[in-house]
Enzyme design. Structure first.
Site, PDB file in Angstrom:
ATOM      1  N   LYS A   1      62.964  66.417 -29.513  1.00 41.34           N
ATOM      2  CA  LYS A   1      63.310  65.409 -30.595  1.00 41.34           C
ATOM      3  C   LYS A   1      62.225  64.768 -31.497  1.00 41.34           C
ATOM      4  CE  LYS A   1      67.743  65.977 -31.055  1.00 41.34           C
ATOM      5  NZ  LYS A   1      68.715  66.071 -32.418  1.00 41.34           N
TER       6      LYS A   1
ATOM      7  N   ASP B   1      72.359  59.580 -29.568  1.00 44.57           N
ATOM      8  CA  ASP B   1      72.689  59.408 -28.214  1.00 44.57           C
ATOM      9  C   ASP B   1      71.533  59.489 -27.308  1.00 44.57           C
ATOM     10  OD1 ASP B   1      72.308  62.317 -28.801  1.00 44.57           O
ATOM     11  OD2 ASP B   1      74.375  62.705 -29.180  1.00 44.57           O
TER      12      ASP B   1
HETATM   13  C1  LIG Z   1      67.818  67.381 -25.504  1.00 41.50           C
HETATM   14  C2  LIG Z   1      68.588  67.647 -26.336  1.00 41.50           C
HETATM   15  N1  LIG Z   1      68.898  69.168 -26.626  1.00 41.50           N
HETATM   16  C3  LIG Z   1      69.540  69.687 -27.582  1.00 41.50           C
HETATM   17  C4  LIG Z   1      70.297  68.900 -28.717  1.00 41.50           C
HETATM   18  C5  LIG Z   1      71.261  69.377 -29.550  1.00 41.50           C
HETATM   19  O1  LIG Z   1      70.570  69.472 -30.859  1.00 41.50           O
HETATM   20  P1  LIG Z   1      71.560  69.194 -32.042  1.00 41.50           P
HETATM   21  O2  LIG Z   1      72.126  68.081 -32.323  1.00 41.50           O
HETATM   22  O3  LIG Z   1      70.523  69.357 -33.281  1.00 41.50           O
HETATM   23  O4  LIG Z   1      72.369  70.495 -32.092  1.00 41.50           O
HETATM   24  C6  LIG Z   1      70.167  67.392 -28.405  1.00 41.50           C
HETATM   25  C7  LIG Z   1      70.493  66.534 -29.475  1.00 41.50           C
HETATM   26  O5  LIG Z   1      70.474  65.265 -29.461  1.00 41.50           O
HETATM   27  C8  LIG Z   1      69.003  66.947 -27.430  1.00 41.50           C
HETATM   28  O6  LIG Z   1      68.925  65.400 -27.180  1.00 41.50           O
END
Ligand SMILES: Cc1ncc(COP(=O)(O)O)c(C=O)c1O
Length: 433
Positions: free
Chosen positions: A86, A134
Site C-alpha cells: 500500500k 482498515d
Molecule cells: C494487505 C492488503 N492486501 C490486499 C488489499 C486489497 O486491496 P484493494 O482494497 O485495492 O482490493 C488490501 C487493502 O487494504 C491490503 O491491505
C-alpha cells in the site's frame, strides 16, 4: 513429498461470463490506467528514499507439494518499512496531490526529491491530507504526509486493531475511530474533507471521485512491474490469484498484465473473504453490487463491502473467476509460508497477504474449482504477498496457535493426488451469473 494440510470450507466460485469477450477485445483496461500515468509513477517511486524492489520468491518446494509447476510469491513484507504494498499507492497519490498544489500555486513541476527536500514546505505545512483505512492505506498516507510535511487525519472503523492504529499514529497522524465498517469510514472521510477543505486521498473511487484513486492504482503497478521484471526469461505465469478488498489492487494487476502480455496473460482469479465478497457478488450480478453486514473477517484489508467503480471498469471483464476463502484457510496459508516447504524460504505474510495462496490451495483441493480455474500440473502461478506482519501480536498469535497440527505433516500425497472424481464439489457453491 510433503502433505500440505488445508482446511475444508464451503468456498464459492463465480465464473465471469464477460471474460471471454474481453480476452478478444482487450477493452477492459483501455483508457483507465494509461501507460504514461504508469511511467510517471515508475520514475517517481524508484527515486524515493529507501526504495528497493521487493523480492519475488520462487517456492519450488511448495509448488511440488501441492502439485503445480511453479509458484512465485511477490513478498511485500519489507516495502518501505511499512510492511505492505500500500505504500506504493497511497504514498504516490499523496505526492501527486502535493505536486498539483505546487504547480497550481507556482507554475513549477517539482520532482519527488524537490518535494521531499522541504523546498515547498510553506505551501503544504498547513494543509491536511485525509482518508479512511482498515490499516495499510492509512499507514501509507500518514507516512507520505510526514515525508512531504503536511498534516494528516486518518479515519478507521472500530474493527481496526489497536496495533494498526498505533502504527499510523507513530507516523504523526491523528487517528479517529468510527462506528461501522470501512465503507462507512470512506463516506465519513469524504464528508470531513469537504467540510474542512482537506485533501482526500482515498484508495477507492466512486461517482465523481476517480482521479486520486487512479494515482493510487498507478502506484500499485510498480509492484507488478517489479514482479514481471524478476520472472525468469520466457516464463510467463499461467495463473494469478489476487486478493480483493475494493478491487484497486486486482485492477492494477489485471491492467498491467494485460498491457504486458495481452491475451497471453495469466488466467486472472480473484480471492475475497466469504464475508466481504463484493466483487464476486458484482460479477454474478453484472454490475457493482454491495455486500451488507459487518464484513467480519480476520483479513482486515479485504473487509470491504463496495467495489471501487474505477476498478470495476477493469475487473468486470478482466476477471476470469472470483473465489472466496475463509479466515481458517488463510491462517493455514500464513503458517505454510512461515514454515517454508521443503527448503523454500520462510516468509512472513499477514492475513490479507496470504489470501491469494488460499485461493490457489482452495482450487487445488476442490476438483470443481480447480477445473474452473484451469489448473494443471505444469501451471505457473504468480501470487502477491501484499503484507507482512502489519499487526505483529496478531501475527504471532495466529502463527503460534495450533502449530503442532502442522508439525506432523512431513509426508503424503499432494492435494491434487488426493482428489478423485468423487471428491468435493460437496462443499463448493457455484455462484450463478
Ligand atoms: C494487505 C492488503 N492486501 C490486499 C488489499 C486489497 O486491496 P484493494 O482494497 O485495492 O482490493 C488490501 C487493502 O487494504 C491490503 O491491505
Amino acid at each position: 513429498m510433503s502433505l500440505v494440510p488445508f482446511p475444508k470450507h464451503n468456498n464459492t466460485i463465480c465464473r465471469n461470463p464477460a471474460a471471454a469477450i474481453a480476452a478478444e477485445s482487450g477493452l477492459h483496461q483501455r483508457g483507465i490506467l494509461d501507460a504514461e500515468g504508469f511511467a510517471n509513477a515508475w520514475n517517481a517511486i524508484r527515486g524515493w528514499p529507501g526504495y528497493g524492489a521487493t523480492p519475488l520468491r520462487s517456492l519450488p518446494g511448495l509448488a511440488k507439494a501441492v502439485g503445480v509447476g511453479e509458484i512465485w510469491f511477490k513478498d511485500e513484507s519489507s516495502r518501505f518499512g511499512l510492511k505492505s504494498f500500500k505504500a506504493l499507492g497511497g504514498g504516490y497519490a499523496v505526492l501527486q496531490r502535493v505536486v498539483r498544489e505546487i504547480t497550481h500555486a507556482t507554475g513549477a513541476q517539482p520532482t519527488s526529491s524537490e518535494v521531499f527536500s522541504g523546498r515547498y514546505g510553506s505551501l503544504v505545512a498547513t494543509r491536511t491530507v485525509t482518508c479512511a483505512t482498515d490499516g495499510n492505506h492509512g499507514r501509507s498516507v500518514a507516512w507520505a504526509a510526514r515525508l512531504v510535511g503536511c498534516q494528516c487525519v486518518i479515519f478507521v472503523h472500530e474493527g481496526v486493531t489497536a496495533a494498526r492504529r498505533a502504527a499510523i499514529e507513530a507516523l504523526g497522524a491523528t487517528v479517529e475511530v468510527l462506528p461501522g465498517t470501512y465503507d462507512d469510514a470512506v463516506r465519513h472521510a469524504a464528508k470531513k474533507a469537504k467540510l474542512h477543505d482537506w485533501w482526500l486521498v482515498s484508495d477507492t473511487s466512486y461517482d465523481g471521485y476517480v482521479d486520486v484513486p487512479r494515482d493510487v492504482m498507478q502506484g500499485y503497478r510498480v509492484m507488478v512491474e517489479e514482479a514481471v521484471l524478476a520472472l525468469p526469461e520466457g516464463r510467463i505465469p499461467t495463473h494469478t490469484f489476487v486478493q480483493v478488498g475494493v478491487g484497486a489492487l486486482a485492477a492494477a494487476v489485471c491492467a498491467h498484465l494485460w498491457e504486458k502480455w495481452g491475451a497471453g496473460r495469466p488466467r486472472f482469479l480473484t480471492v475475497e473473504s466469504d464475508n466481504a465478497a463484493c466483487l464476486q457478488r458484482s460479477i454474478a450480478a453484472g454490475r457493482p453490487t454491495p455486500v451488507a453486514g459487518n464484513l467480519d473477517t480476520l483479513m482486515a484489508g479485504l473487509a470491504c463491502g463496495e467495489v471501487s467503480i474505477l476498478a470495476w471498469k477493469i475487473l468486470r471483464s478482466g476477471v476470469d473467476a472470483a473465489l472466496t476463502v475463509s479466515d481458517e484457510q488463510v491462517i493455514a496459508c500464513m503458517r505454510i509460508l512461515a514454515r517454508g516447504t521443503d527448503g523454500d524460504p520462510p516468509i512472513t505474510s499477514g492475513e490479507s497477504g496470504a489470501a491469494g495462496l488460499a485461493g490457489l490451495l482452495t482450487s487445488l483441493n476442490d476438483r470443481h474449482i480447480g477445473d474452473l480455474a484451469g489448473l494443471q500440473r505444469d501451471s505457473r502461478v504468480l501470487l502477491f504477498g501484499t503484507e507482512g506482519a502489519t499487526d505483529e501480536g496478531l501475527y504471532r498469535s495466529l502463527i503460534g496457535a495450533g502449530d503442532t497440527a502442522f508439525a506432523a505433516s512431513t509426508a503424503g500425497p499432494t492435494p491434487r493426488d488426493q482428489l478423485t472424481d468423487e471428491s468435493p464439489p460437496s462443499a463448493t457453491k457455484v455462484v450463478p451469473t
